[in-house]
Design a protein around this motif. Sequence first.
Motif, PDB file in Angstrom:
ATOM      1  N   VAL A   1      27.473   7.698   4.731  1.00 37.31           N
ATOM      2  CA  VAL A   1      27.684   6.255   4.619  1.00 37.31           C
ATOM      3  C   VAL A   1      28.832   5.833   5.531  1.00 37.31           C
ATOM      4  CG1 VAL A   1      28.415   4.414   3.063  1.00 37.31           C
ATOM      5  CG2 VAL A   1      26.761   6.107   2.294  1.00 37.31           C
ATOM      6  N   HIS A   2      28.629   4.763   6.310  1.00 41.31           N
ATOM      7  CA  HIS A   2      29.665   4.202   7.179  1.00 41.31           C
ATOM      8  C   HIS A   2      29.439   2.691   7.275  1.00 41.31           C
ATOM      9  CE1 HIS A   2      26.535   4.080  10.267  1.00 41.31           C
ATOM     10  NE2 HIS A   2      26.290   5.357  10.000  1.00 41.31           N
ATOM     11  N   PRO A   3      30.301   1.973   7.955  1.00 41.33           N
ATOM     12  CA  PRO A   3      30.204   0.503   7.943  1.00 41.33           C
ATOM     13  C   PRO A   3      28.878  -0.073   8.420  1.00 41.33           C
ATOM     14  CG  PRO A   3      32.373   1.155   8.703  1.00 41.33           C
ATOM     15  CD  PRO A   3      31.568   2.425   8.580  1.00 41.33           C
ATOM     16  N   ASP A   4      28.087   0.681   9.171  1.00 43.16           N
ATOM     17  CA  ASP A   4      26.830   0.142   9.686  1.00 43.16           C
ATOM     18  C   ASP A   4      25.618   0.490   8.825  1.00 43.16           C
ATOM     19  OD1 ASP A   4      28.066  -1.022  11.871  1.00 43.16           O
ATOM     20  OD2 ASP A   4      27.957   0.836  13.033  1.00 43.16           O
ATOM     21  N   THR A   5      25.828   1.159   7.691  1.00 44.00           N
ATOM     22  CA  THR A   5      24.701   1.580   6.870  1.00 44.00           C
ATOM     23  C   THR A   5      24.422   0.581   5.746  1.00 44.00           C
ATOM     24  OG1 THR A   5      26.218   2.943   5.564  1.00 44.00           O
ATOM     25  CG2 THR A   5      24.993   4.034   7.308  1.00 44.00           C
ATOM     26  N   THR A   6      23.191   0.636   5.260  1.00 46.89           N
ATOM     27  CA  THR A   6      22.779  -0.186   4.121  1.00 46.89           C
ATOM     28  C   THR A   6      22.537   0.735   2.930  1.00 46.89           C
ATOM     29  OG1 THR A   6      21.732  -1.830   5.542  1.00 46.89           O
ATOM     30  CG2 THR A   6      21.051  -1.788   3.231  1.00 46.89           C
ATOM     31  N   VAL A   7      23.188   0.432   1.827  1.00 51.54           N
ATOM     32  CA  VAL A   7      23.107   1.288   0.645  1.00 51.54           C
ATOM     33  C   VAL A   7      22.667   0.455  -0.556  1.00 51.54           C
ATOM     34  CG1 VAL A   7      24.337   2.866  -0.888  1.00 51.54           C
ATOM     35  CG2 VAL A   7      24.957   2.747   1.533  1.00 51.54           C
ATOM     36  N   THR A   8      21.672   0.946  -1.275  1.00 46.14           N
ATOM     37  CA  THR A   8      21.217   0.296  -2.502  1.00 46.14           C
ATOM     38  C   THR A   8      21.719   1.080  -3.708  1.00 46.14           C
ATOM     39  OG1 THR A   8      19.227  -0.675  -1.548  1.00 46.14           O
ATOM     40  CG2 THR A   8      19.216  -0.302  -3.918  1.00 46.14           C
ATOM     41  N   VAL A   9      22.309   0.379  -4.657  1.00 47.47           N
ATOM     42  CA  VAL A   9      22.713   0.976  -5.927  1.00 47.47           C
ATOM     43  C   VAL A   9      21.650   0.617  -6.956  1.00 47.47           C
ATOM     44  CG1 VAL A   9      24.460   1.045  -7.739  1.00 47.47           C
ATOM     45  CG2 VAL A   9      25.159   0.858  -5.343  1.00 47.47           C
ATOM     46  N   LEU A  10      20.923   1.639  -7.433  1.00 53.67           N
ATOM     47  CA  LEU A  10      19.800   1.443  -8.338  1.00 53.67           C
ATOM     48  C   LEU A  10      20.232   1.766  -9.767  1.00 53.67           C
ATOM     49  CD1 LEU A  10      16.661   0.930  -8.508  1.00 53.67           C
ATOM     50  CD2 LEU A  10      16.429   3.430  -8.411  1.00 53.67           C
ATOM     51  N   SER A  11      20.006   0.838 -10.681  1.00 61.33           N
ATOM     52  CA  SER A  11      20.387   1.046 -12.080  1.00 61.33           C
ATOM     53  C   SER A  11      19.263   0.574 -12.990  1.00 61.33           C
ATOM     54  CB  SER A  11      21.687   0.292 -12.396  1.00 61.33           C
ATOM     55  OG  SER A  11      21.519  -1.103 -12.191  1.00 61.33           O
ATOM     56  N   ASP A  12      19.360   0.947 -14.259  1.00 62.33           N
ATOM     57  CA  ASP A  12      18.422   0.434 -15.254  1.00 62.33           C
ATOM     58  C   ASP A  12      19.196   0.038 -16.500  1.00 62.33           C
ATOM     59  OD1 ASP A  12      19.049   2.803 -16.545  1.00 62.33           O
ATOM     60  OD2 ASP A  12      17.092   3.726 -16.242  1.00 62.33           O
ATOM     61  N   GLU A  13      18.473  -0.199 -17.588  1.00 62.84           N
ATOM     62  CA  GLU A  13      19.117  -0.727 -18.792  1.00 62.84           C
ATOM     63  C   GLU A  13      20.066   0.271 -19.444  1.00 62.84           C
ATOM     64  OE1 GLU A  13      15.361   1.338 -20.090  1.00 62.84           O
ATOM     65  OE2 GLU A  13      15.948  -0.010 -18.462  1.00 62.84           O
ATOM     66  N   LEU A  14      19.952   1.564 -19.088  1.00 65.23           N
ATOM     67  CA  LEU A  14      20.813   2.586 -19.685  1.00 65.23           C
ATOM     68  C   LEU A  14      21.996   2.961 -18.800  1.00 65.23           C
ATOM     69  CD1 LEU A  14      18.086   4.983 -21.169  1.00 65.23           C
ATOM     70  CD2 LEU A  14      19.335   3.147 -22.315  1.00 65.23           C
ATOM     71  N   SER A  15      22.074   2.399 -17.617  1.00 61.42           N
ATOM     72  CA  SER A  15      23.161   2.749 -16.685  1.00 61.42           C
ATOM     73  C   SER A  15      24.474   2.141 -17.140  1.00 61.42           C
ATOM     74  CB  SER A  15      22.818   2.265 -15.276  1.00 61.42           C
ATOM     75  OG  SER A  15      21.624   2.850 -14.806  1.00 61.42           O
ATOM     76  N   ASP A  16      25.533   2.902 -16.927  1.00 63.60           N
ATOM     77  CA  ASP A  16      26.873   2.450 -17.307  1.00 63.60           C
ATOM     78  C   ASP A  16      27.339   1.360 -16.346  1.00 63.60           C
ATOM     79  OD1 ASP A  16      29.684   2.190 -17.610  1.00 63.60           O
ATOM     80  OD2 ASP A  16      29.796   4.203 -18.454  1.00 63.60           O
ATOM     81  N   PRO A  17      27.665   0.176 -16.835  1.00 63.36           N
ATOM     82  CA  PRO A  17      28.091  -0.904 -15.934  1.00 63.36           C
ATOM     83  C   PRO A  17      29.387  -0.583 -15.193  1.00 63.36           C
ATOM     84  CG  PRO A  17      28.380  -1.536 -18.237  1.00 63.36           C
ATOM     85  CD  PRO A  17      27.586  -0.281 -18.237  1.00 63.36           C
ATOM     86  N   GLN A  18      30.232   0.279 -15.779  1.00 64.61           N
ATOM     87  CA  GLN A  18      31.497   0.605 -15.122  1.00 64.61           C
ATOM     88  C   GLN A  18      31.274   1.477 -13.885  1.00 64.61           C
ATOM     89  OE1 GLN A  18      34.695  -0.594 -16.055  1.00 64.61           O
ATOM     90  NE2 GLN A  18      35.011   0.148 -13.965  1.00 64.61           N
ATOM     91  N   ILE A  19      30.416   2.486 -13.997  1.00 66.06           N
ATOM     92  CA  ILE A  19      30.139   3.322 -12.834  1.00 66.06           C
ATOM     93  C   ILE A  19      29.402   2.522 -11.769  1.00 66.06           C
ATOM     94  CG2 ILE A  19      27.977   4.252 -13.737  1.00 66.06           C
ATOM     95  CD1 ILE A  19      30.484   6.194 -11.601  1.00 66.06           C
ATOM     96  N   LYS A  20      28.587   1.568 -12.186  1.00 66.41           N
ATOM     97  CA  LYS A  20      27.905   0.709 -11.227  1.00 66.41           C
ATOM     98  C   LYS A  20      28.919  -0.146 -10.472  1.00 66.41           C
ATOM     99  CE  LYS A  20      24.432  -2.976 -10.938  1.00 66.41           C
ATOM    100  NZ  LYS A  20      23.443  -3.775 -11.708  1.00 66.41           N
ATOM    101  N   SER A  21      29.851  -0.749 -11.207  1.00 65.97           N
ATOM    102  CA  SER A  21      30.886  -1.571 -10.570  1.00 65.97           C
ATOM    103  C   SER A  21      31.748  -0.734  -9.640  1.00 65.97           C
ATOM    104  CB  SER A  21      31.747  -2.229 -11.654  1.00 65.97           C
ATOM    105  OG  SER A  21      32.828  -2.932 -11.085  1.00 65.97           O
ATOM    106  N   ASN A  22      32.120   0.477 -10.091  1.00 64.72           N
ATOM    107  CA  ASN A  22      32.951   1.353  -9.262  1.00 64.72           C
ATOM    108  C   ASN A  22      32.220   1.779  -7.990  1.00 64.72           C
ATOM    109  OD1 ASN A  22      34.892   1.186 -11.218  1.00 64.72           O
ATOM    110  ND2 ASN A  22      34.594   3.253 -12.031  1.00 64.72           N
ATOM    111  N   SER A  23      30.913   2.026  -8.107  1.00 65.92           N
ATOM    112  CA  SER A  23      30.135   2.442  -6.939  1.00 65.92           C
ATOM    113  C   SER A  23      30.057   1.324  -5.911  1.00 65.92           C
ATOM    114  CB  SER A  23      28.725   2.857  -7.361  1.00 65.92           C
ATOM    115  OG  SER A  23      28.763   3.979  -8.216  1.00 65.92           O
ATOM    116  N   LEU A  24      29.784   0.109  -6.379  1.00 64.75           N
ATOM    117  CA  LEU A  24      29.703  -1.033  -5.462  1.00 64.75           C
ATOM    118  C   LEU A  24      31.053  -1.288  -4.796  1.00 64.75           C
ATOM    119  CD1 LEU A  24      27.491  -3.376  -7.657  1.00 64.75           C
ATOM    120  CD2 LEU A  24      26.843  -2.377  -5.451  1.00 64.75           C
ATOM    121  N   LEU A  25      32.130  -1.159  -5.561  1.00 66.41           N
ATOM    122  CA  LEU A  25      33.467  -1.363  -5.004  1.00 66.41           C
ATOM    123  C   LEU A  25      33.778  -0.303  -3.950  1.00 66.41           C
ATOM    124  CD1 LEU A  25      36.149  -2.886  -5.038  1.00 66.41           C
ATOM    125  CD2 LEU A  25      36.897  -1.403  -6.917  1.00 66.41           C
ATOM    126  N   ALA A  26      33.410   0.951  -4.224  1.00 67.21           N
ATOM    127  CA  ALA A  26      33.659   2.024  -3.255  1.00 67.21           C
ATOM    128  C   ALA A  26      32.896   1.782  -1.960  1.00 67.21           C
ATOM    129  CB  ALA A  26      33.266   3.373  -3.858  1.00 67.21           C
TER     130      ALA A  26
END
Length: 331
Positions: free
Chosen positions: A11-36
């Motif tokens: 992953v670098h500034p020119d890449t596109t990354v999708t964070v995939l979650s569902d109803e059981l995913s932890d919202p905190q790890i999702k938020s941390n992943s998007l922030l990272a």
Amino acid sequence: MLSQQFELCGVHPDTTVTVLSDELSDPQIKSNSLLALERIGCRTISVALPFSNRETHMERVQSGSASLALSESDLVIDLSQRIGQNDMDEVPLSGVRVLSVDYKGPDGLGNLITSAGAYQRAVKIDGLLNESEFLTISSSFGTQVEFGLNNCSWSLETGIPTLEGSVAKWPSGCVQLFPERVDVDAEIVAMPGDVVLDALHIIKNPVRIQIEKGNIVDIKGESSDANLIRAQLEYGQDPESSYAFRSLILGLSLHADSNFVGPFDSNKIGGRKGAFHAGWVTVTTGSIENPVLSLTLTNTNVSVDNIVLFSAGELSANLKPDIYELAALQT
């Protein structure tokens, strides 16, 4: 930690990354992943799969908006933990790389450590395996396993998806070997402090397991430990292959809490994570699709031809962590 692992995945500034979650995913790890990902500077897409009793997980992945987002991604971070390698032949996953993040272990986010050191060790061992003829596992307690590498396949599990259409699980860190089953004649002695991973159980009494032509033919011992192993095999999901030798896993991952206090430290019990502990060897039985028994030996020697990989459950000198990995373990 998340940023470092994502960068290892290309992953670098020119890449596109999708964070995939569902109803059981932890919202905190999702938020941390998007922030990272935002800190790295890449383009991010967040896809939350809606709950459905009518559609399978893959059907939801293949729905219009989710499918479009995944097809445009360089990397998919799967927080649902439900994408497996068998799914990667399907559109839109066949054209992307997937990192499946397991944050639901006993320590939650504490399980996560970057794969840099484990990846370097796996690459070294891969090179040695390609140049060697035999792998030997032994211990002073009587364990003796040896098989040829000509008819043996192996895989590197490093938490880094390298090819399109591949999924990597993180945390991980091991080399898993699948020898020709009939080539395996072995004596395995599980000693106090070894671990039955499937049962989250630390062995208290020695158990001797005899393998002939790739099948367990005898389990010696009348202790509760021996009976637990017998029960694990007898009541496995796939009775026809429960007693069949499946694989050997060479653990390569170091962790901040890797220094255990005594052989019965409860921190040893961490599900399959124990199979990744650097210097430990895990013997599995069952079929390729359905492992039945996973027995981790914590004090063995491993060598390929005359080159030592593990010595008494510790990494050999040529596999020891460098100063950068040691520094990361202390932060």
